[in-house]
Write a protein that holds these residues in place. Sequence first.
Motif, short mmCIF file in Angstrom:
data_model
loop_
_atom_site.label_atom_id
_atom_site.label_comp_id
_atom_site.label_asym_id
_atom_site.label_seq_id
_atom_site.Cartn_x
_atom_site.Cartn_y
_atom_site.Cartn_z
N ARG A 168 0.84 -1.19 0.00
CA ARG A 168 0.00 0.00 0.00
C ARG A 168 0.88 1.24 0.00
N ASN A 215 -3.30 5.63 -0.28
CA ASN A 215 -4.56 4.90 -0.46
C ASN A 215 -4.58 4.10 -1.77
N LYS A 252 -4.79 -0.47 -7.46
CA LYS A 252 -6.21 -0.29 -7.14
C LYS A 252 -6.38 1.01 -6.37
N GLU A 253 -7.23 1.87 -6.92
CA GLU A 253 -7.63 3.08 -6.24
C GLU A 253 -9.09 3.33 -6.61
N PHE A 254 -9.87 3.75 -5.65
CA PHE A 254 -11.31 3.96 -5.87
C PHE A 254 -12.00 2.68 -6.32
N LEU A 255 -11.64 1.56 -5.76
CA LEU A 255 -12.26 0.26 -6.03
C LEU A 255 -12.05 -0.26 -7.44
N ILE A 256 -11.14 0.30 -8.18
CA ILE A 256 -10.89 -0.12 -9.56
C ILE A 256 -9.46 -0.66 -9.67
N TRP A 257 -9.33 -1.90 -10.15
CA TRP A 257 -8.02 -2.48 -10.42
C TRP A 257 -7.62 -2.13 -11.86
#
Length: 159
Positions: free
Chosen positions: A68, A71, A98-103
């Motif tokens: 990580r 974020n 992955k950021e904002f729930l998108i890989w």
Amino acid sequence: MSLQITEELKAKAELYYGDQVCRERFSLLLAEIGLPDGLLTIQNIEECGYVKETGFVWLKLQKKREDRLDNILVCYDTQVTAFVEPNKIKNLTGVKAKEFLIWVTLSEIHVKGPPEGSVITFKSLVGLSLSLPLAWFQGGKEAQQGKEEKWWRTIKFCT
């Protein structure tokens, strides 16, 4: 899809084995091409190879690893491959963020700008990019821990 690491390719490469040696050699390679050593946050590297004539480099890990950065979650596959040139890593395989729930699968990393105020940009295969201040990655991950300053991020669609 990563390039197959064959015995023929290994015969042309500088090869290193063991986590500590591989991290040291890869950090030196990053510095040589003008990228910050803080890009290498992974551990448990079994093998590192570099074919200087073509710029092809690979890392073999004991197992998949997640890390990580603020974020942003970064996932490394058991094999990471790329081609390197000054200020750029291209045709990158084996790394997702992955950021904002998108890989997104990362395909390129490059540095732009004068030494002060430079940014590092991460590009994906689907046309997304993320630019961050280069200073965030300098000095390795340990140097960045404990900093409370948040950096402005820009996520955009590439044209």
